[in-house]
Write an enzyme that holds these catalytic residues in place. Sequence first.
Site, PDB file in Angstrom:
ATOM      1  N   GLY A 259       4.616   2.830   2.489  1.00 50.16           N
ATOM      2  CA  GLY A 259       3.450   3.200   3.289  1.00 50.16           C
ATOM      3  C   GLY A 259       3.771   3.155   4.774  1.00 50.16           C
ATOM      4  N   THR A 260       4.562   2.187   5.161  1.00 51.65           N
ATOM      5  CA  THR A 260       4.949   2.074   6.572  1.00 51.65           C
ATOM      6  C   THR A 260       5.744   3.290   7.011  1.00 51.65           C
ATOM      7  OG1 THR A 260       4.884  -0.322   6.594  1.00 51.65           O
ATOM      8  CG2 THR A 260       6.316   0.724   8.216  1.00 51.65           C
TER       9      THR A 260
ATOM     10  N   HIS B  24       1.623   0.399  -3.701  1.00 49.37           N
ATOM     11  CA  HIS B  24       1.477  -0.976  -4.210  1.00 49.37           C
ATOM     12  C   HIS B  24       0.149  -1.600  -3.797  1.00 49.37           C
ATOM     13  CE1 HIS B  24       2.339  -3.562  -0.616  1.00 49.37           C
ATOM     14  NE2 HIS B  24       2.787  -2.417  -0.166  1.00 49.37           N
TER      15      HIS B  24
ATOM     16  N   CYS C 195      -0.244 -19.142  13.219  1.00 52.20           N
ATOM     17  CA  CYS C 195       0.760 -20.039  12.658  1.00 52.20           C
ATOM     18  C   CYS C 195       1.325 -19.506  11.351  1.00 52.20           C
ATOM     19  CB  CYS C 195       0.155 -21.419  12.457  1.00 52.20           C
ATOM     20  SG  CYS C 195      -1.404 -21.400  11.566  1.00 52.20           S
TER      21      CYS C 195
END
Lengths: 89, 386
Positions: B78-79, B206, B330
């Site tokens: 997808g990226t 996915h 974090c």
Amino acid sequence: MSSENDAEQDPGQAPALELDCRGQRCPLPIIRLANAIGDVAVGEVLAVMATDVAARADVPAWCRMRGHDYLGEAIAGDGVPAYRVRRRH
Amino acid sequence: MTGPIAVGPGAYLDSASSEPLHPAARDVLLAAVDQGYADPRRLHRDARSARLLLDNAREATAESLGTRPDEVTFTASGTHATHSGLLGLLEGRRRVSRRLLYSAVEHSAVLHAAAWDGDRGGSAEAVPVTPTARVDLDALERLLAAGSTAAVALQSANHEVATLQPVAEAAELAAAHDTPLFVDACASAGRVPLPAGWSVAAASAHKWGGPAGVGLLLVRKGARWRPPFPVDDRADPRATGFENVPAALAAAAALQAVVAERQEVGRRQHALVDHVRARVAAEVPDVDVVGDPVDRLPHLVTFSFLYVDGEALVTELDRRGHAVASGSACTASTLAPSHVLEAMGALTHGNVRVSLGRDTTAAQVDALLDDLPGVVADVRSRAGIR
């Protein structure tokens, strides 16, 4: 830095308390802010000096959630942001 | 808090990161692995078999999304589809304008593509969003009027907070300035219909229950898209490299199945998320439940707890069997807070994202909700909140 500024008006009001949170990661600066807000009088200003970038979002969000005024960001002498909060209740 | 904790009736609640393989995809994948090995562009029998599978995958995908088969290209992720889709749209427009407008809550893949284009002479401006993460259409209109624009990038729905974007309205505004729209549909594809108005769009298998390693690049017939990266001598500049034919077919099978069941699954998930939103707000003090409560993806909800370390929270929930994600600094590789939460003005620390799978039960959701108040209180008291 005009001396004409009314002390009642923001953002000129000097902080009654400064919290040095340099080097501390969120949520620590916000925890310290919450624990210290009772140490200033209603209407007084508390400034949180924080290097963690998350404080830029989280100090205003804390003010919104806890019903205090977020007055904006000033820059401390060493270039670290000081997030200014006025106690409302 | 030491010693083993029996894993209770918890569940995988991170389908927005990756949905488990749909049963319909598993069977197809296993069968296709044996038939789809050859290069679909060769002229022999084995190649024709692979070609048939790839064409079937393309047709089934197009039918599920309401597009034409020749508008569908399978990419490696997808990226990659997002990078190639958006940058190719900008490439096709570079003689008109080098300016990109994108919503402030786009996926990081869009932000990085914008920065990459910026290093090569382009410019990019973020369009602000409302406190629910919906793009500010008035601001978009002002920015479009302020100067010639190469493209507008707007996601179909936000991947962190579920808010659906007004894509059709944004497309109309952009079209009034002869500007094409890129739509990152990775968070929503299969779950809700693809919105109208895109020239180029991207999706990721996915996220809907297909295998990983399959992205979709959708280029509208007639859209001016040019390859932004080096190509190869194979037939299609949109599909450089060798497609993963079995995985593409499995992705298409999963998409068909998800679309067929989405009314029923979506209704159930929407109600379960309503239940999560209500219980979290009622049972945990000092919580910011973010995103649009109604106009949203069915399966996804995010909230942030004041004074809570997001990593500690996710770790503690994992010990109890609940697998959830977090957008807090974090927990991020960048150690920066979620730019989505920041752009909305939401609290960024103590963040948890819960996303439901197609067979997540009410009991699994309630098991998480039963554990949450105690876990949050415990993390807070360890942090020394007075």
